[in-house]
Design a protein around this motif. Structure first.
Motif, PDB file in Angstrom:
ATOM      1  N   CYS A   6       0.703  -1.046  -0.028  1.00 12.88           N
ATOM      2  CA  CYS A   6      -0.021   0.011   0.052  1.00 12.88           C
ATOM      3  C   CYS A   6       1.030   1.278   0.369  1.00 12.88           C
ATOM      4  O   CYS A   6       1.763   0.930   0.671  1.00 12.88           O
ATOM      5  CB  CYS A   6      -0.462   0.225   1.187  1.00 12.88           C
ATOM      6  SG  CYS A   6      -1.855   1.439   1.154  1.00 12.88           S
ATOM      7  N   HIS A   7       0.136   2.481  -0.693  1.00 10.50           N
ATOM      8  CA  HIS A   7       1.591   3.554  -0.712  1.00 10.50           C
ATOM      9  C   HIS A   7       0.644   4.550   0.455  1.00 10.50           C
ATOM     10  O   HIS A   7       0.780   5.279   0.608  1.00 10.50           O
ATOM     11  CB  HIS A   7       0.716   4.416  -2.172  1.00 10.50           C
ATOM     12  CG  HIS A   7       1.545   3.286  -2.866  1.00 10.50           C
ATOM     13  ND1 HIS A   7       1.389   3.779  -4.442  1.00 10.50           N
ATOM     14  CD2 HIS A   7       2.739   2.390  -3.229  1.00 10.50           C
ATOM     15  CE1 HIS A   7       1.667   2.787  -5.291  1.00 10.50           C
ATOM     16  NE2 HIS A   7       2.420   1.639  -5.012  1.00 10.50           N
ATOM     17  N   SER A   8      -0.342   4.186   1.052  1.00  9.54           N
ATOM     18  CA  SER A   8      -0.713   4.785   2.322  1.00  9.54           C
ATOM     19  C   SER A   8       0.169   4.481   3.223  1.00  9.54           C
ATOM     20  O   SER A   8       0.183   3.597   3.146  1.00  9.54           O
ATOM     21  CB  SER A   8      -2.044   4.386   2.536  1.00  9.54           C
ATOM     22  OG  SER A   8      -2.710   5.294   1.659  1.00  9.54           O
ATOM     23  N   CYS A  12      -4.986  -0.247   2.134  1.00 10.94           N
ATOM     24  CA  CYS A  12      -6.582   0.532   1.984  1.00 10.94           C
ATOM     25  C   CYS A  12      -7.555  -0.260   0.914  1.00 10.94           C
ATOM     26  O   CYS A  12      -8.164   0.459   0.994  1.00 10.94           O
ATOM     27  CB  CYS A  12      -6.053   2.132   1.611  1.00 10.94           C
ATOM     28  SG  CYS A  12      -5.344   2.450  -0.369  1.00 10.94           S
ATOM     29  N   TRP A  13      -6.358  -1.004   0.333  1.00  9.54           N
ATOM     30  CA  TRP A  13      -7.428  -1.828  -0.825  1.00  9.54           C
ATOM     31  C   TRP A  13      -7.793  -0.383  -1.926  1.00  9.54           C
ATOM     32  O   TRP A  13      -8.865  -1.061  -2.705  1.00  9.54           O
ATOM     33  CB  TRP A  13      -8.024  -2.812  -0.649  1.00  9.54           C
ATOM     34  CG  TRP A  13      -7.814  -3.824   0.493  1.00  9.54           C
ATOM     35  CD1 TRP A  13      -7.668  -3.784   1.565  1.00  9.54           C
ATOM     36  CD2 TRP A  13      -7.026  -4.823   0.358  1.00  9.54           C
ATOM     37  NE1 TRP A  13      -6.686  -4.576   1.944  1.00  9.54           N
ATOM     38  CE2 TRP A  13      -5.817  -5.087   1.264  1.00  9.54           C
ATOM     39  CE3 TRP A  13      -5.599  -4.966  -0.943  1.00  9.54           C
ATOM     40  CZ2 TRP A  13      -5.258  -6.418   1.806  1.00  9.54           C
ATOM     41  CZ3 TRP A  13      -5.231  -6.268  -0.978  1.00  9.54           C
ATOM     42  CH2 TRP A  13      -4.719  -6.406   0.277  1.00  9.54           C
ATOM     43  N   ALA A  14      -7.758   0.435  -2.404  1.00  7.86           N
ATOM     44  CA  ALA A  14      -8.463   1.696  -3.359  1.00  7.86           C
ATOM     45  C   ALA A  14      -7.193   1.803  -4.072  1.00  7.86           C
ATOM     46  O   ALA A  14      -7.145   2.391  -4.842  1.00  7.86           O
ATOM     47  CB  ALA A  14      -8.826   2.690  -2.440  1.00  7.86           C
ATOM     48  N   CYS A  15      -5.744   1.933  -3.161  1.00  7.31           N
ATOM     49  CA  CYS A  15      -4.703   3.028  -3.506  1.00  7.31           C
ATOM     50  C   CYS A  15      -4.072   2.309  -5.228  1.00  7.31           C
ATOM     51  O   CYS A  15      -4.002   1.125  -5.257  1.00  7.31           O
ATOM     52  CB  CYS A  15      -2.926   3.727  -2.963  1.00  7.31           C
ATOM     53  SG  CYS A  15      -2.223   2.202  -1.859  1.00  7.31           S
ATOM     54  N   CYS A  55      -1.815  -1.264  -4.025  1.00  5.22           N
ATOM     55  CA  CYS A  55      -3.215  -2.251  -3.437  1.00  5.22           C
ATOM     56  C   CYS A  55      -3.906  -2.613  -4.726  1.00  5.22           C
ATOM     57  O   CYS A  55      -3.877  -3.953  -4.817  1.00  5.22           O
ATOM     58  CB  CYS A  55      -4.402  -1.426  -2.908  1.00  5.22           C
ATOM     59  SG  CYS A  55      -3.446  -1.219  -1.422  1.00  5.22           S
TER      60      CYS A  55
END
Ligand SMILES: [Zn+2]
Length: 194
Positions: free
Chosen positions: A157-159, A165-168, A171
């Motif tokens: 994850c980049h966050s 986060c499974w959105a970036c 992910c």
């Protein structure tokens, strides 16, 4: 490499804005692999395109870093010469080299030549190996699962949250690669439960 009885040291770069969790994951994986040393090299002023801002890098992913692999592998060559290592291994896969010109084998061959010309021992120069460069990200996941890499210790994850986060982009790319490889992602499963 350790199974083949190489003495292995690991090198991680801490550049501007890199997720703390990614650094912790690198340290955990190095410990789990039992490497001789894990060196953290700090480059706090080296920024990704999205942190630099402006429109100069149009068309490049936000994670693009100008000159990244020229910088990283030159430092790796310095580290190798310091500890007497003869081989630098990079984990770039086939998908990386489509996105980044400095992840292509031709770039590394040229850099290897330049490093040889500038190193103390030009008769026994450091080599750069790219064992995953012909594999897709999905096939790297399959290889990792098949060789017992502790996938729960990895971080994509980049966050910088406590969980992925499974959105970036990191992910989404991870989820796609695990799905294509047909490998259950233990971190995704944990995320769904909570
Ligand atoms: Zn993410």
């Amino acid at each position: 490499m350790q199974k083949e009885r190489f003495e292995v040291s690991a090198l991680t770069f801490e550049y501007f804005g890199v997720a703390r969790k990614e650094l912790e994951a690198a340290a955990s994986l190095a410990r789990a692999a039992g490497v001789d040393e894990h060196r953290l090299f700090r480059l706090p002023d080296l920024r990704e395109a999205e942190d630099i801002g402006g429109s100069r890098f149009g068309g490049m992913p936000g994670t693009y870093i100008p000159g990244r692999n020229g910088i990283f592998y030159s430092i790796a060559a310095s580290y190798a010469e310091e500890i007497g290592a003869g081989l630098i291994l990079g984990g770039h896969n086939r998908d990386d080299r489509r996105a980044f010109k400095d992840a292509r084998p031709v770039f590394f061959r040229s850099l290897e030549r330049a490093l040889r010309l500038g190193s103390r021992s030009s008769r026994d120069p450091v080599r750069i190996g790219l064992p995953l460069s012909k594999m897709t990200k999905a096939s790297v996941v399959g290889l990792a699962a098949g060789t017992g890499v502790p996938l729960t210790l990895t971080w994509s994850c980049h966050s910088d949250g406590q969980e992925h986060c499974w959105a970036c982009e990191g992910c989404v790319s991870r989820e796609g690669a695990f799905r294509k490889a047909g490998v259950r992602d233990p971190l995704r499963e944990a995320g769904k439960i909570t």
